[in-house]
Design an enzyme around this catalytic site. Sequence first.
Site, PDB file in Angstrom:
ATOM      1  N   CYS A   1     -14.964  -7.130  21.475  1.00  0.00           N
ATOM      2  CA  CYS A   1     -15.428  -8.514  21.291  1.00  0.00           C
ATOM      3  C   CYS A   1     -15.208  -9.020  19.877  1.00  0.00           C
ATOM      4  CB  CYS A   1     -16.911  -8.613  21.644  1.00  0.00           C
ATOM      5  SG  CYS A   1     -17.919  -7.544  20.593  1.00  0.00           S
TER       6      CYS A   1
ATOM      7  N   CYS B   1     -21.634  -3.155  23.741  1.00  0.00           N
ATOM      8  CA  CYS B   1     -22.343  -3.608  22.537  1.00  0.00           C
ATOM      9  C   CYS B   1     -23.152  -2.481  21.906  1.00  0.00           C
ATOM     10  CB  CYS B   1     -23.276  -4.761  22.879  1.00  0.00           C
ATOM     11  SG  CYS B   1     -22.488  -6.045  23.860  1.00  0.00           S
TER      12      CYS B   1
END
Length: 150
Positions: free
Chosen positions: A35, A104
């Site tokens: 990301c 994440c």
Amino acid sequence: MAMYNDKVMDHFMNPHNVGEIENADGIGTYGSPICGDMMKISLKIEDDKIVDAKFKTFGCGSAIASSSVATDMIIGKSVEEALALTNKDVLDELGGLPAIKEHCSVLADHAIRSAVYDYAQKTGKTYKGLEGFDPNEDEHEHEHGCQIEE
Ligand code: FES
């Protein structure tokens, strides 16, 4: 927000250990190849024990929650115990993240590892779990074999 459990929400709204340690013994940064978000971890280490850990991130709520619990988990642990922490341990402690947000949680454990690596480089110490560690290696691997599930 129903995708996120209460513990994740709590650590996102009230994250622990945010900031940067002055005169840190080890600093590590990691940029997610998935990301592009960034994580910076600073550590205070005394007698091979993590006495303090703080994080700063340009990351999403899941990265914040993951880093909040990951830093909580390593404070008071030995350096080698901290190196053994995986993003799976972080996910378990959080009670899980939605599948598309699991990547994440990797930011925290990679940044911790690279902060310990920085410390080991500066002090000439060697630790189990750091053998062959290259702070950029995982990023390169992902660049070629990246699986984006979103
Ligand atoms: Fe980048 Fe969560 S850390 S989307």
